[in-house]
Design a protein around this motif. Structure first.
Motif, PDB file in Angstrom:
ATOM      1  N   THR A   1       0.869  -1.292  -0.179  1.00 58.06           N
ATOM      2  CA  THR A   1       0.108  -0.025  -0.075  1.00 58.06           C
ATOM      3  C   THR A   1       0.736   1.276   0.091  1.00 58.06           C
ATOM      4  OG1 THR A   1      -1.799  -1.116   1.229  1.00 58.06           O
ATOM      5  CG2 THR A   1      -1.680   1.375   1.310  1.00 58.06           C
TER       6      THR A   1
ATOM      7  N   LEU B   1       2.051   2.034  -3.630  1.00 59.62           N
ATOM      8  CA  LEU B   1       0.761   2.135  -4.303  1.00 59.62           C
ATOM      9  C   LEU B   1       0.687   3.712  -4.171  1.00 59.62           C
ATOM     10  CD1 LEU B   1      -1.405  -0.441  -4.190  1.00 59.62           C
ATOM     11  CD2 LEU B   1      -0.381   0.036  -6.355  1.00 59.62           C
TER      12      LEU B   1
ATOM     13  N   ARG C   1       1.201   7.155  -6.759  1.00 64.64           N
ATOM     14  CA  ARG C   1       0.073   7.826  -6.817  1.00 64.64           C
ATOM     15  C   ARG C   1       0.417   9.237  -6.472  1.00 64.64           C
ATOM     16  NH1 ARG C   1      -3.801   3.343  -4.559  1.00 64.64           N
ATOM     17  NH2 ARG C   1      -3.953   2.185  -6.349  1.00 64.64           N
TER      18      ARG C   1
ATOM     19  N   ARG D   1      -0.720   6.748 -12.151  1.00 64.58           N
ATOM     20  CA  ARG D   1      -1.788   5.619 -11.887  1.00 64.58           C
ATOM     21  C   ARG D   1      -1.246   4.284 -11.604  1.00 64.58           C
ATOM     22  NH1 ARG D   1      -5.530   5.634 -16.968  1.00 64.58           N
ATOM     23  NH2 ARG D   1      -6.138   7.765 -15.923  1.00 64.58           N
ATOM     24  N   ALA D   2      -1.255   3.727 -10.433  1.00 62.21           N
ATOM     25  CA  ALA D   2      -0.704   2.593  -9.806  1.00 62.21           C
ATOM     26  C   ALA D   2      -1.649   1.441  -9.413  1.00 62.21           C
ATOM     27  CB  ALA D   2       0.245   3.030  -8.791  1.00 62.21           C
ATOM     28  N   ARG D   3      -1.242   0.269  -9.783  1.00 59.42           N
ATOM     29  CA  ARG D   3      -2.325  -0.937  -9.404  1.00 59.42           C
ATOM     30  C   ARG D   3      -1.146  -2.118  -9.155  1.00 59.42           C
ATOM     31  NH1 ARG D   3      -2.993  -4.382 -13.649  1.00 59.42           N
ATOM     32  NH2 ARG D   3      -2.508  -3.413 -15.636  1.00 59.42           N
ATOM     33  N   VAL D   4      -1.940  -2.877  -8.413  1.00 60.14           N
ATOM     34  CA  VAL D   4      -1.180  -4.351  -8.403  1.00 60.14           C
ATOM     35  C   VAL D   4      -1.432  -5.126  -9.654  1.00 60.14           C
ATOM     36  CG1 VAL D   4      -1.011  -6.378  -7.047  1.00 60.14           C
ATOM     37  CG2 VAL D   4      -1.171  -4.580  -5.893  1.00 60.14           C
ATOM     38  N   ALA D   5      -0.459  -5.444 -10.481  1.00 59.89           N
ATOM     39  CA  ALA D   5      -0.422  -6.112 -11.581  1.00 59.89           C
ATOM     40  C   ALA D   5      -0.582  -7.711 -11.315  1.00 59.89           C
ATOM     41  CB  ALA D   5       0.453  -5.899 -12.670  1.00 59.89           C
TER      42      ALA D   5
ATOM     43  N   ILE E   1       3.935  -4.216  -8.997  1.00 60.27           N
ATOM     44  CA  ILE E   1       3.142  -2.991  -9.151  1.00 60.27           C
ATOM     45  C   ILE E   1       3.228  -2.268 -10.387  1.00 60.27           C
ATOM     46  CG2 ILE E   1       2.622  -0.781  -8.277  1.00 60.27           C
ATOM     47  CD1 ILE E   1       3.109  -1.999  -5.547  1.00 60.27           C
TER      48      ILE E   1
ATOM     49  N   ALA F   1       2.631   0.991 -12.807  1.00 52.79           N
ATOM     50  CA  ALA F   1       2.173   2.367 -12.771  1.00 52.79           C
ATOM     51  C   ALA F   1       2.578   2.923 -13.903  1.00 52.79           C
ATOM     52  CB  ALA F   1       2.857   3.037 -11.583  1.00 52.79           C
TER      53      ALA F   1
END
Length: 228
Positions: free
Chosen positions: A171, A174, A178, A183-187, A223, A225
């Motif tokens: 977290t 992430l 941000r 724009r970040a996410r768990v891939a 992650i 991004a």
């Protein structure tokens, strides 16, 4: 003397590894799997930080990118150069601290497999093999710098892939990316048993509240991004 080809998990490209250089492990394999899913145009500029054996930079170069790699270790830079020669691809190599050697350049793809293992030592090791994995008491000494400084190296359509352990604050990564405007996410996420280093710290991890007592596995997390 170089280690024999094939050092590391069987699903990784064959590489040489000089003594003291971090061997490709499950985190490398997961990062490579996510790299393979990226759409890369021929001639795109790629950057691999904390390159180690250079295997991720080599994989990028073999897909037609103009690859650059950086590592703070002289042995790692030499190893990466050997592996680029072995795979007959061109990788521009620098020795330096994280992004410092290329701070004024921009890249379409940046990959990072930084040291992220929580350690009783609050400071980064100055030398020795622990420099490849220890990253302070929360495992974030390098990850926080990646979040704050690496996004500025991306082109307007650039992508960043970072691999880390679930023990070192997914977290927080992430949120940091941000805050940097990405724009970040768990891939991707993959569970794996503790390796020797993590297993030796199992009780300390539990005492710190990083894992429940008796836990012997971690999640490896990639992650992804990109610019908003």
């Amino acid at each position: 003397m170089a280690a024999p080809p094939g050092d590391g998990p069987a699903d990784l490209p064959r590489v040489y590894r000089l003594p003291g250089v971090y061997a490709p492990q499950g985190d490398t394999a997961l990062l490579l799997a996510n790299l393979a899913r990226e759409e890369l145009r021929a001639g795109a500029r790629s950057l691999d930080l904390c390159t180690g054996t250079g295997v991720v930079a080599v994989a990028s170069a073999l897909r037609g990118t103009r690859a650059t790699a950086v590592d703070i270790s002289r042995a790692a830079v030499t190893t990466a150069r050997l592996n680029a020669l072995r795979h007959r691809c061109r990788v521009r190599l620098f020795r330096g601290d994280l992004e410092a050697p290329v701070a004024h350049e921009r890249f379409d793809l940046i990959t990072v497999n930084p040291p992220y293992v929580p350690s009783e030592d609050p400071a980064l090791p100055a030398r020795g093999p622990r420099r490849a994995w220890d990253a302070g008491t929360d495992g974030r000494l390098l990850l926080d710098r990646v979040c704050a400084r690496v996004p500025r190296l991306l082109t307007s359509s650039g992508t960043l892939l970072v691999v880390q352990s679930s023990l070192s604050g997914v977290t927080a990564t992430l949120d940091g990316l941000r805050r940097a405007g990405l724009r970040a996410r768990v891939a991707d996420r993959r569970a794996q048993p503790f390796g020797p280093v993590m297993a030796s710290r199992e009780d300390w991890f539990a005492a710190r509240g990083l894992v429940p007592p008796g836990t012997r596995t971690e999640d490896l997390v990639v992650i992804r991004a990109s610019r908003a």
